[in-house]
Design a protein around this motif. Structure first.
Motif, PDB file in Angstrom:
ATOM      1  N   ASN A  20       0.921  -1.209   0.072  1.00 38.74           N
ATOM      2  CA  ASN A  20      -0.159  -0.041  -0.158  1.00 38.74           C
ATOM      3  C   ASN A  20       0.748   1.105   0.063  1.00 38.74           C
ATOM      4  O   ASN A  20       1.816   1.322   1.028  1.00 38.74           O
ATOM      5  N   GLU A  21       0.476   2.290  -0.960  1.00 40.41           N
ATOM      6  CA  GLU A  21       1.373   3.158  -1.237  1.00 40.41           C
ATOM      7  C   GLU A  21       1.281   4.214   0.093  1.00 40.41           C
ATOM      8  O   GLU A  21       2.370   5.060   0.263  1.00 40.41           O
ATOM      9  N   SER A  22       0.222   4.281   0.647  1.00 40.31           N
ATOM     10  CA  SER A  22      -0.186   5.191   1.787  1.00 40.31           C
ATOM     11  C   SER A  22       0.517   4.817   3.234  1.00 40.31           C
ATOM     12  O   SER A  22       0.535   5.347   3.890  1.00 40.31           O
ATOM     13  N   ILE A  23       1.367   3.475   3.067  1.00 45.00           N
ATOM     14  CA  ILE A  23       1.884   2.828   4.056  1.00 45.00           C
ATOM     15  C   ILE A  23       3.284   2.674   3.716  1.00 45.00           C
ATOM     16  O   ILE A  23       4.275   3.311   4.495  1.00 45.00           O
ATOM     17  N   PHE A  24       3.683   2.094   2.646  1.00 38.45           N
ATOM     18  CA  PHE A  24       4.898   1.781   2.241  1.00 38.45           C
ATOM     19  C   PHE A  24       5.602   2.860   1.281  1.00 38.45           C
ATOM     20  O   PHE A  24       6.784   2.719   0.857  1.00 38.45           O
ATOM     21  N   GLY A  25       4.816   3.894   0.915  1.00 41.40           N
ATOM     22  CA  GLY A  25       5.301   4.642  -0.069  1.00 41.40           C
ATOM     23  C   GLY A  25       5.412   6.157   0.288  1.00 41.40           C
ATOM     24  O   GLY A  25       5.204   7.003  -0.385  1.00 41.40           O
ATOM     25  N   ILE A  26       5.254   6.553   1.572  1.00 42.75           N
ATOM     26  CA  ILE A  26       5.244   7.929   1.980  1.00 42.75           C
ATOM     27  C   ILE A  26       6.589   8.389   2.121  1.00 42.75           C
ATOM     28  O   ILE A  26       7.564   7.610   1.882  1.00 42.75           O
ATOM     29  N   GLU A  27       6.640   9.610   2.144  1.00 42.07           N
ATOM     30  CA  GLU A  27       7.996  10.370   2.421  1.00 42.07           C
ATOM     31  C   GLU A  27       8.145  10.337   4.021  1.00 42.07           C
ATOM     32  O   GLU A  27       7.513  10.796   4.699  1.00 42.07           O
ATOM     33  N   PRO A  28       9.318   9.690   4.459  1.00 44.63           N
ATOM     34  CA  PRO A  28       9.485   9.427   5.762  1.00 44.63           C
ATOM     35  C   PRO A  28       9.657  10.731   6.634  1.00 44.63           C
ATOM     36  O   PRO A  28      10.366  11.588   5.990  1.00 44.63           O
ATOM     37  N   ALA A 109       5.011   7.265  12.592  1.00 44.86           N
ATOM     38  CA  ALA A 109       6.416   6.953  12.805  1.00 44.86           C
ATOM     39  C   ALA A 109       6.518   5.287  12.190  1.00 44.86           C
ATOM     40  O   ALA A 109       7.464   4.988  11.477  1.00 44.86           O
ATOM     41  N   ARG A 110       5.399   4.729  12.296  1.00 41.36           N
ATOM     42  CA  ARG A 110       5.640   3.187  11.821  1.00 41.36           C
ATOM     43  C   ARG A 110       5.432   3.250  10.414  1.00 41.36           C
ATOM     44  O   ARG A 110       6.195   2.642   9.612  1.00 41.36           O
ATOM     45  N   LYS A 111       4.578   4.020   9.728  1.00 43.56           N
ATOM     46  CA  LYS A 111       4.636   4.274   8.254  1.00 43.56           C
ATOM     47  C   LYS A 111       5.956   4.656   7.682  1.00 43.56           C
ATOM     48  O   LYS A 111       6.530   4.358   6.732  1.00 43.56           O
ATOM     49  N   SER A 112       6.510   5.615   8.147  1.00 41.11           N
ATOM     50  CA  SER A 112       7.799   6.128   7.991  1.00 41.11           C
ATOM     51  C   SER A 112       8.979   5.035   8.045  1.00 41.11           C
ATOM     52  O   SER A 112       9.587   4.905   7.222  1.00 41.11           O
ATOM     53  N   ALA A 113       8.842   4.328   9.122  1.00 41.60           N
ATOM     54  CA  ALA A 113      10.040   3.249   9.088  1.00 41.60           C
ATOM     55  C   ALA A 113       9.613   2.209   8.015  1.00 41.60           C
ATOM     56  O   ALA A 113      10.715   1.611   7.380  1.00 41.60           O
ATOM     57  N   LEU A 114       8.413   1.949   7.872  1.00 40.98           N
ATOM     58  CA  LEU A 114       8.296   0.873   6.785  1.00 40.98           C
ATOM     59  C   LEU A 114       8.481   1.250   5.217  1.00 40.98           C
ATOM     60  O   LEU A 114       8.857   0.495   4.618  1.00 40.98           O
ATOM     61  N   SER A 115       8.375   2.679   5.159  1.00 50.75           N
ATOM     62  CA  SER A 115       8.531   3.236   3.884  1.00 50.75           C
ATOM     63  C   SER A 115      10.225   3.106   3.605  1.00 50.75           C
ATOM     64  O   SER A 115      10.528   2.816   2.660  1.00 50.75           O
ATOM     65  N   SER A 199      -0.103 -11.028   7.834  1.00 44.42           N
ATOM     66  CA  SER A 199       0.247  -9.819   8.414  1.00 44.42           C
ATOM     67  C   SER A 199       0.452  -8.496   7.838  1.00 44.42           C
ATOM     68  O   SER A 199      -0.131  -7.473   8.310  1.00 44.42           O
ATOM     69  N   LEU A 200       0.591  -8.745   6.539  1.00 46.90           N
ATOM     70  CA  LEU A 200       0.443  -7.657   5.701  1.00 46.90           C
ATOM     71  C   LEU A 200      -0.910  -6.921   5.644  1.00 46.90           C
ATOM     72  O   LEU A 200      -0.873  -5.661   5.706  1.00 46.90           O
ATOM     73  N   ASP A 204      -2.094  -3.365   6.870  1.00 48.60           N
ATOM     74  CA  ASP A 204      -2.880  -2.442   6.295  1.00 48.60           C
ATOM     75  C   ASP A 204      -4.263  -1.939   7.124  1.00 48.60           C
ATOM     76  O   ASP A 204      -4.689  -0.762   7.177  1.00 48.60           O
ATOM     77  N   ASP A 205      -4.895  -2.974   7.792  1.00 51.80           N
ATOM     78  CA  ASP A 205      -6.098  -2.497   8.378  1.00 51.80           C
ATOM     79  C   ASP A 205      -5.868  -1.835   9.529  1.00 51.80           C
ATOM     80  O   ASP A 205      -6.791  -0.896  10.214  1.00 51.80           O
ATOM     81  N   THR A 206      -4.743  -1.937  10.222  1.00 53.58           N
ATOM     82  CA  THR A 206      -4.352  -0.975  11.556  1.00 53.58           C
ATOM     83  C   THR A 206      -3.909   0.490  10.927  1.00 53.58           C
ATOM     84  O   THR A 206      -4.288   1.386  11.898  1.00 53.58           O
ATOM     85  N   LEU A 207      -3.306   0.342  10.084  1.00 52.68           N
ATOM     86  CA  LEU A 207      -2.650   1.905   9.859  1.00 52.68           C
ATOM     87  C   LEU A 207      -3.366   2.644   8.950  1.00 52.68           C
ATOM     88  O   LEU A 207      -3.257   4.011   8.757  1.00 52.68           O
ATOM     89  N   ILE A 208      -4.467   2.229   8.177  1.00 50.86           N
ATOM     90  CA  ILE A 208      -5.314   2.728   7.265  1.00 50.86           C
ATOM     91  C   ILE A 208      -6.568   3.126   7.930  1.00 50.86           C
ATOM     92  O   ILE A 208      -7.460   2.350   8.191  1.00 50.86           O
ATOM     93  N   LYS A 209      -6.717   4.373   8.464  1.00 51.13           N
ATOM     94  CA  LYS A 209      -7.955   4.687   9.385  1.00 51.13           C
ATOM     95  C   LYS A 209      -8.212   6.253   8.936  1.00 51.13           C
ATOM     96  O   LYS A 209      -7.444   7.036   8.732  1.00 51.13           O
TER      97      LYS A 209
END
Length: 209
Positions: A20-28, A109-115, A199-200, A204-209
């Motif tokens: 998901n780009e909104s989790i793994f593709g953001i600008e950290p 922070a979690r999204k940034s680390a995953l990105s 897990s993936l 997605d379910d946890t961080l996309i709200k």
């Protein structure tokens, strides 16, 4: 970003998952990462350090010498911080080092680390699996099959799996945790992030709200 799904033997299953780009593709956001890592490390501190002050020592409180005429400094009792065995000035006291961060800050922070991990091509997706019994050799073979042996590996599972957890417990460079317990420090501290398919979806379910 599409990633091939591997099986436990390291072979491609023919399936692909899209990160998901909104989790793994953001600008950290480095500052948010700093705050989250700082909070995690602060929460690990016991805060039990304690040094005795002058009033807490068991030594005599008798004045060592007269106030004037002794030819030296004016000492009080033997518990003076200036003397060997005396109290400590401004020594550590038990305290709570933890502090609060907003939920949105922690999520960013979690999204940034995953990105960051996605940018480094340090994410491996495997199909859901389990071991029949807890054996370290099984986990070592699994790491070799997916070509992450010798690296710091963080394996994310959808739920607690005792056999997989115990199989990795003796390995210094391997750690297993559930996707719901994911935090930025653990992600950044690992060289490779190994994620199961479920897990993936949980991430997605946890961080996309």
């Amino acid at each position: 970003m599409d990633i091939n799904v591997l099986d436990i033997k390291g072979q491609e299953t023919g399936r692909k998952v899209t990160l998901n780009e909104s989790i793994f593709g953001i600008e950290p956001n480095d500052h948010v990462l700093y705050l989250d890592v700082k909070q995690y490390l602060a929460n690990q501190r016991q805060g039990t350090a304690k040094a005795k002050e002058r009033s807490e020592h068991a030594g005599s409180t008798r004045k060592l010498g007269r106030q004037k005429g002794g030819g030296g400094a004016r000492h009080g009792d033997i518990n003076s911080p200036l003397l060997k065995g005396g109290g400590r000035v401004f020594g550590p006291k038990p305290r709570d080092y933890s502090f609060k961060l907003n939920k949105k800050v922690k999520a960013l922070a979690r999204k940034s680390a995953l990105s960051y991990k996605a940018q480094e091509d340090a994410i491996v997706v495997v199909e859901d699996f389990s071991f029949e019994a807890p054996k370290t050799k099984e986990f070592v073979n699994f790491a070799k099959n997916i070509k992450v042996d010798g690296k710091k590996v963080l394996l994310l599972l959808p739920e607690v799996n005792k056999n997989v957890y115990l199989s990795a417990r003796n390995l210094q460079k391997a750690e297993v945790m559930t996707a719901s317990a994911l935090n930025a420090y653990k992600v950044l501290n690992a060289d490779v992030l190994v994620v199961t398919e479920k897990s993936l979806q949980l991430i997605d379910d946890t961080l996309i709200k």
